[in-house]
Motif scaffolding. Structure first.
Motif, PDB file in Angstrom:
ATOM      1  N   GLN A 219       0.871  -1.342   0.124  1.00  0.00           N
ATOM      2  CA  GLN A 219      -0.085   0.033   0.071  1.00  0.00           C
ATOM      3  C   GLN A 219       0.932   1.067   0.178  1.00  0.00           C
ATOM      4  N   LEU A 220       2.113   1.232   0.639  1.00  0.00           N
ATOM      5  CA  LEU A 220       2.822   2.302   0.455  1.00  0.00           C
ATOM      6  C   LEU A 220       3.517   2.605  -0.967  1.00  0.00           C
ATOM      7  N   PHE A 221       3.644   1.503  -1.579  1.00  0.00           N
ATOM      8  CA  PHE A 221       4.272   1.757  -2.854  1.00  0.00           C
ATOM      9  C   PHE A 221       3.052   2.312  -3.815  1.00  0.00           C
ATOM     10  N   ALA A 222       1.804   1.731  -3.434  1.00  0.00           N
ATOM     11  CA  ALA A 222       0.597   2.357  -4.300  1.00  0.00           C
ATOM     12  C   ALA A 222       0.238   3.745  -3.933  1.00  0.00           C
ATOM     13  N   LEU A 223       0.697   4.155  -2.655  1.00  0.00           N
ATOM     14  CA  LEU A 223       0.511   5.559  -2.131  1.00  0.00           C
ATOM     15  C   LEU A 223       1.671   6.372  -2.915  1.00  0.00           C
ATOM     16  N   SER A 224       2.595   5.935  -2.977  1.00  0.00           N
ATOM     17  CA  SER A 224       3.640   6.779  -3.725  1.00  0.00           C
ATOM     18  C   SER A 224       3.308   6.802  -5.373  1.00  0.00           C
ATOM     19  N   THR A 225       2.822   5.784  -5.867  1.00  0.00           N
ATOM     20  CA  THR A 225       2.351   5.842  -7.251  1.00  0.00           C
ATOM     21  C   THR A 225       1.242   6.939  -7.585  1.00  0.00           C
ATOM     22  N   ALA A 226       0.386   6.572  -6.765  1.00  0.00           N
ATOM     23  CA  ALA A 226      -0.874   7.394  -6.694  1.00  0.00           C
ATOM     24  C   ALA A 226      -0.257   9.201  -6.796  1.00  0.00           C
ATOM     25  N   MET A 227       0.316   9.249  -5.595  1.00  0.00           N
ATOM     26  CA  MET A 227       0.851  10.848  -5.499  1.00  0.00           C
ATOM     27  C   MET A 227       1.402  11.125  -6.781  1.00  0.00           C
ATOM     28  N   LEU A 228       2.421  10.606  -7.204  1.00  0.00           N
ATOM     29  CA  LEU A 228       3.329  11.038  -8.068  1.00  0.00           C
ATOM     30  C   LEU A 228       2.476  11.184  -9.503  1.00  0.00           C
ATOM     31  N   ALA A 235      -4.788   8.520  -3.687  1.00  0.00           N
ATOM     32  CA  ALA A 235      -3.601   8.581  -2.814  1.00  0.00           C
ATOM     33  C   ALA A 235      -4.369   8.880  -1.287  1.00  0.00           C
ATOM     34  N   LEU A 236      -5.355   9.695  -1.126  1.00  0.00           N
ATOM     35  CA  LEU A 236      -5.731  10.119   0.314  1.00  0.00           C
ATOM     36  C   LEU A 236      -6.747   8.742   0.669  1.00  0.00           C
ATOM     37  N   GLN A 237      -7.220   8.103  -0.167  1.00  0.00           N
ATOM     38  CA  GLN A 237      -8.031   6.772   0.393  1.00  0.00           C
ATOM     39  C   GLN A 237      -7.089   5.837   0.878  1.00  0.00           C
ATOM     40  N   ILE A 238      -5.846   5.705   0.020  1.00  0.00           N
ATOM     41  CA  ILE A 238      -4.770   4.879   0.614  1.00  0.00           C
ATOM     42  C   ILE A 238      -4.300   5.315   2.100  1.00  0.00           C
ATOM     43  N   LEU A 239      -3.755   6.571   1.967  1.00  0.00           N
ATOM     44  CA  LEU A 239      -3.658   7.068   3.291  1.00  0.00           C
ATOM     45  C   LEU A 239      -4.526   6.779   4.470  1.00  0.00           C
ATOM     46  N   HIS A 240      -5.700   7.029   4.289  1.00  0.00           N
ATOM     47  CA  HIS A 240      -6.909   6.719   5.334  1.00  0.00           C
ATOM     48  C   HIS A 240      -6.517   5.362   5.793  1.00  0.00           C
ATOM     49  N   ARG A 241      -6.728   4.354   4.704  1.00  0.00           N
ATOM     50  CA  ARG A 241      -6.555   2.869   4.830  1.00  0.00           C
ATOM     51  C   ARG A 241      -5.139   2.627   5.880  1.00  0.00           C
ATOM     52  N   LEU A 242      -4.347   2.999   5.540  1.00  0.00           N
ATOM     53  CA  LEU A 242      -3.027   2.886   6.447  1.00  0.00           C
ATOM     54  C   LEU A 242      -3.214   3.275   7.574  1.00  0.00           C
ATOM     55  N   GLN A 305      10.264  22.247  -3.024  1.00  0.00           N
ATOM     56  CA  GLN A 305      11.177  22.579  -1.877  1.00  0.00           C
ATOM     57  C   GLN A 305      10.446  23.126  -0.678  1.00  0.00           C
ATOM     58  N   SER A 306       9.240  23.916  -1.177  1.00  0.00           N
ATOM     59  CA  SER A 306       8.274  24.669  -0.221  1.00  0.00           C
ATOM     60  C   SER A 306       7.641  23.543   0.920  1.00  0.00           C
ATOM     61  N   LEU A 307       7.443  22.346   0.045  1.00  0.00           N
ATOM     62  CA  LEU A 307       6.646  21.325   1.012  1.00  0.00           C
ATOM     63  C   LEU A 307       7.670  20.484   1.924  1.00  0.00           C
ATOM     64  N   LEU A 308       8.914  20.883   1.870  1.00  0.00           N
ATOM     65  CA  LEU A 308       9.873  20.193   2.958  1.00  0.00           C
ATOM     66  C   LEU A 308       9.652  20.906   4.338  1.00  0.00           C
ATOM     67  N   GLY A 309       9.026  22.305   4.402  1.00  0.00           N
ATOM     68  CA  GLY A 309       8.639  22.655   5.602  1.00  0.00           C
ATOM     69  C   GLY A 309       7.594  21.977   6.289  1.00  0.00           C
ATOM     70  N   ASN A 329      -1.786  16.725   8.994  1.00  0.00           N
ATOM     71  CA  ASN A 329      -0.978  17.323   8.007  1.00  0.00           C
ATOM     72  C   ASN A 329      -0.465  16.371   6.897  1.00  0.00           C
ATOM     73  N   LEU A 330      -0.395  15.097   7.441  1.00  0.00           N
ATOM     74  CA  LEU A 330      -0.046  14.156   6.354  1.00  0.00           C
ATOM     75  C   LEU A 330      -1.039  14.125   5.121  1.00  0.00           C
ATOM     76  N   SER A 331      -2.318  14.227   5.633  1.00  0.00           N
ATOM     77  CA  SER A 331      -3.252  14.458   4.449  1.00  0.00           C
ATOM     78  C   SER A 331      -2.781  15.660   3.548  1.00  0.00           C
ATOM     79  N   ASP A 332      -2.627  16.592   4.293  1.00  0.00           N
ATOM     80  CA  ASP A 332      -2.352  17.644   3.591  1.00  0.00           C
ATOM     81  C   ASP A 332      -1.440  17.883   2.687  1.00  0.00           C
ATOM     82  N   LEU A 333      -0.037  17.071   3.131  1.00  0.00           N
ATOM     83  CA  LEU A 333       0.960  16.915   2.283  1.00  0.00           C
ATOM     84  C   LEU A 333       0.873  16.223   0.929  1.00  0.00           C
ATOM     85  N   VAL A 334       0.066  14.980   1.420  1.00  0.00           N
ATOM     86  CA  VAL A 334      -0.308  14.131   0.174  1.00  0.00           C
ATOM     87  C   VAL A 334      -1.111  14.526  -0.925  1.00  0.00           C
ATOM     88  N   PHE A 335      -2.061  15.449  -0.292  1.00  0.00           N
ATOM     89  CA  PHE A 335      -2.885  16.469  -1.386  1.00  0.00           C
ATOM     90  C   PHE A 335      -1.732  17.463  -1.925  1.00  0.00           C
TER      91      PHE A 335
END
Length: 339
Positions: A219-228, A235-242, A305-309, A329-335
């Motif tokens: 699911q982590l791999f799937a999250l990465s793929t969906a985000m990119l 991606a948000l559905q996968i994050l919620h499931r995790l 770079q701005s998202l690293l903050g 905030n993880l949801s916000d970052l994935v978004f």
């Protein structure tokens, strides 16, 4: 064009017709592999005993390959030349080689050499290229499409039957969900189940839940793929499931930070070199490059770079050094990565 499952069945039929050049490509790596294995067996049965493999990337020398195909000994075995071309970009010289090879072999009655090209997913631009069109017209194109929904559930049931197990509908659906549609993972899990249960066993959903390991890493791999790829809702559905399955927030943050650092590094390299060179220097696998391409088309270096903050803020929250809900905030970052 023929689908991978249909092609595999075709190779097992008497009188399988060999083409001088065959392309096997697609998004489902298991069926690319199975198609290639089936083709090798079919060709071996027709006397193709020698197999040579070339990795087509970077500054591949097509002229050397041209000379190799012409340097045939009188008593040499029939042979297969496999070209692993993940990105599906033969370039001008490669395109010319493919078209010339097909034209030269068109009149040959008894083929001595067969060329097999394997690629990952090809986009609409690539399938309209002259080299692809030439293979489709004079050779054979095999496409490995993703298997999803009910088709995936049925695939799990059929694969289980192949190894002597029976899966009811609920059990097959549970397995399909746990491996997130990853056929390689499903195949591996079914092989394990074949060792755990006797031949002919009827497996239930409880058997799957008890015997199949937590597939959070898939699911982590799937999250990465969906985000990119920019699939925000998925991606948000996968994050919620995790989160529901109890995966720890630091692991998710590690994944998001890793992808952000890679995006930043590629964006920086891109200022002084082309993407192919950047990916090679940063050791980003060809299987991930299409995903990174999609993300890089959406945003520039300063955005990543701005998202690293935000990632740093989440890290402080996880460590109790800052107030706030790290999962929000993880949801916000994935978004923000996927938008």
């Amino acid at each position: 064009m023929i689908t991978a499952p249909a092609f595999i069945r075709q190779t097992q039929q008497p009188g399988f017709q060999i083409k001088p050049l065959m392309l096997i490509y697609g998004e489902e790596p298991l069926y690319v592999r199975l198609s290639l294995d089936a083709l090798r067996e079919a060709l071996k049965a027709q006397g193709f005993m020698q197999r040579d493999r070339y990795d087509v990337e970077g500054q591949f020398n097509w002229q050397d390959l041209q000379m190799d195909t012409q340097a045939m000994s009188l008593f040499a075995d029939k042979r297969i030349i496999e070209l692993d071309m993940p990105k599906g970009t033969p370039g001008k010289e490669g395109g010319e080689f493919i078209r010339n090879w097909l034209n030269q072999q068109q009149q040959v009655m008894d083929l001595e050499t067969v060329v097999v090209v394997t690629c990952e997913k090809l986009d609409s631009r690539q399938t309209k290229a002259k080299w692809y069109q030439a293979i489709e017209a004079q050779g054979l194109v095999v496409q490995s499409k993703p298997i999803e929904g009910n088709a995936l559930i049925q695939w799990c049931q059929k694969r289980a039957a192949d190894i002597g197990l029976q899966l009811d509908g609920e059990a097959a659906a549970e397995l399909a969900q746990r491996v997130e549609g990853n056929l390689l993972a499903a195949d591996q899990e079914l092989e394990k189940l074949g060792l755990l249960f006797p031949q002919g066993a009827q497996l239930t959903i409880d058997n799957i839940r008890q015997s199949v390991a937590d597939q959070a890493h898939y699911q982590l791999f799937a999250l990465s793929t969906a985000m990119l790829l920019g699939k925000t809702q998925y991606a948000l559905q996968i994050l919620h499931r995790l989160q529901q399955e109890g995966l720890e927030a630091p692991i998710v943050l590690w994944l998001l930070s890793k992808e952000l650092r890679s995006l930043i590094a590629v964006s920086q390299k891109q200022q002084t070199m082309n993407l192919t060179q950047a990916y090679k220097q940063l050791n980003i696998w060809s299987s991930k490059q299409n995903e990174f391409n999609a993300a890089l088309r959406r945003h520039n270096l300063s955005y990543w770079q701005s998202l690293l903050g935000l990632a740093m803020q989440i890290d402080f929250q996880i460590k109790g050094l800052s107030q706030g809900d790290e999962w929000v905030n993880l949801s916000d970052l994935v978004f923000k990565i996927s938008q």
